[in-house]
Design an enzyme around this catalytic site. Structure first.
Site: not given
Ligand code: S3P
Length: 450
Positions: A28, A101, A327
């Site tokens: 992802k 997010g 995660d």
């Molecule tokens: C991600 C960073 C992580 C992770 C998210 C994917 C990324 O979040 O939890 O599923 O692709 O940069 P955070 O940067 O908020 O820790």
């Protein structure tokens, strides 16, 4: 319910052995970045193995709204004709990032140093998550943001017409914030610097270098320091997305807790900034091996083989490992419920601001299934049942969180009684083939009849 559909209640019945090969979807994090970086260079970027989950499809839609041409040629095969660094057009409508997010934070970074405005929103989960962690550093570049209290979505970001580069120490370990700052730095003149106290996933740094940006990474006074030269001419790339270690965690962990199981999960990216779960499982005594280790597209890759592991022990997970498995704590806490003794997870406060408050979601769901939990703001302790086994028989609330839904469905495979999840629809954000794949291995998943 996800941004895209109706709730899907689902029950996971105790399963016979899980056996066979689990081909999990593309990563992802790398999928989002492939689309965004492809949109930031002139010419055609070709992508194979792209995750076609709702989160990534929302990012594809957003890149079109900013002026890139994004085309699907076949399953997982996509192309992006980008507009170049600083070339984003102003979107004609609100950008809806759904549940993602990563999508919204990286896209905010990518547009924050262009003289355009965009309004972002998402589903109820995303609208509850803190965005100040991104809009604060964007202000340093000269952007302005107008959002709800606490920097919540919907918010409008007005990009800097005359951006200045930034030297930013991350206040929390977050690859999303780091990436937003680096992507914003692309269109600032001079050098942008990001300092992180703990190493978080480094896909953005690796991929920026692959696209031809000048990026360096050094360790200074115990901090990881990333320097990026602004205004590069990015060159389009051909990208093969490795399979997602965070998705692989579900068939792997389900196999460890389900009697008689033997599952092979081929071609998993094992970038050390992502592989903390697998080290932890091995320390717990899991029968988990890496077969055929190799390098693909600059990332270490191996085939994971997981077998039923009835003698796992609880451990204290080192807090400094948290970023490399952030995660995976929900599914780790499921495995911990089957181990003998306590598994102690400290320094995991960031779990409270994920798609849901994951400490609370796991604690309440595990308690409903007969497992004893202790928690505080930064800590989750699971008291494993060992040879007694996990009773199950309860229902857990997924709280619009794909990883919570998948974790409890895996719990049901190894427990003595079925485990229900009130809504499995969020699984489509990251692992749209979860139900078919797990059923193919021998899981017994049942959708409630409407
Ligand atoms: C991600 C960073 C992580 C992770 C998210 C994917 C990324 O979040 O939890 O599923 O692709 O940069 P955070 O940067 O908020 O820790």
């Amino acid at each position: 319910m996800s941004a895209h559909g109706a709730p899907i209640p689902m029950t996971s019945h105790p399963a016979g052995p899980l056996r066979g090969e689990a081909r999990v979807p593309g990563d992802k994090s790398i999928s989002h970045r492939s689309l965004i970086l492809g949109a930031l260079c002139v010419g055609e970027t070709r992508i194979t193995g792209l995750l076609e989950g709702e989160d990534v499809l929302d990012t594809a839609k957003a890149m079109r709204a900013f002026g890139a041409e994004v085309t699907q040629h076949g399953p997982g095969t996509w192309s992006v004709h980008g507009v170049g660094v600083g070339g984003f057009a102003e979107p004609a409508d609100v950008i809806d990032c759904g549940n993602s997010g990563t999508g919204v934070r990286l896209i905010m970074g990518a547009m924050a140093t262009s003289p355009i405005a965009a309004t972002f929103t998402g589903d109820a989960s995303l609208r509850s998550r803190p965005m100040g962690r991104v809009t604060d550093p964007m202000r340093l570049f000269g952007a302005m943001s107008y959002g709800r209290a606490g920097g919540r979505l919907p918010l409008t970001l007005v990009g800097a017409a005359d951006p200045v580069p930034v030297d930013y120490a991350l206040p929390m370990p977050s690859a999303q914030v780091k990436s937003a700052v680096l992507l914003a730095g692309l269109n600032a003149p001079g050098q942008t610097v990001v300092r992180e106290a703990e190493a978080t996933r480094d896909h953005t740094e690796r991929m920026l270098a692959g696209f031809g940006a000048e990026v360096s990474v050094t360790v200074e006074d115990g901090q990881r320091v990333i320097r990026l030269a602004g205004r590069p001419e990015l060159r389009p790339q051909t990208i093969t997305v490795p399979r997602d270690p965070s998705s692989a965690a579900f068939p792997v962990c389900a196999a460890l807790i389900t009697e008689g199981s033997d599952v092979l999960v081929p071609g998993i990216g094992l970038n050390p900034t992502r592989a903390g779960l697998y080290a932890t499982l091995r320390e717990m005594g899991a029968d988990l091996t890496y077969e055929n280790p190799r390098e693909e597209g600059g990332e270490p890759v191996a085939d994971l083989r997981a077998r039923f592991s009835p003698n796992m022990r609880g451990i204290e997970v080192p807090a400094e490992r948290a970023a490399s498995m952030i995660d995976e704590y929900p599914i780790l806490s499921v495995v911990a419920a089957f181990a003998e003794g306590a598994t102690v997870m400290r320094g995991v406060g960031e779990l409270r601001v994920k798609e849901s408050d994951r400490i609370d979601a796991m604690a309440r769901g595990l308690e409903a299934n007969g497992v004893r939990i202790e928690e505080d703001r930064e800590t989750l302790i699971v008291h494993g049942m060992g040879p007694k086994g996990v009773p199950g028989g309860g229902t857990a609330a997924a709280r619009l969180d794909h990883r919570i839904a998948m974790s409890f469905l895996c719990l049901g495979m190894g427990a003595r009684h079925a485990v229900g999840v009130d809504d499995a629809s969020p699984i489509a954000t990251s692992f749209p083939i979860f139900e078919d794949l797990m059923t193919g291995l021998g899981a017994s998943l049942e959708r409630a009849r409407g």
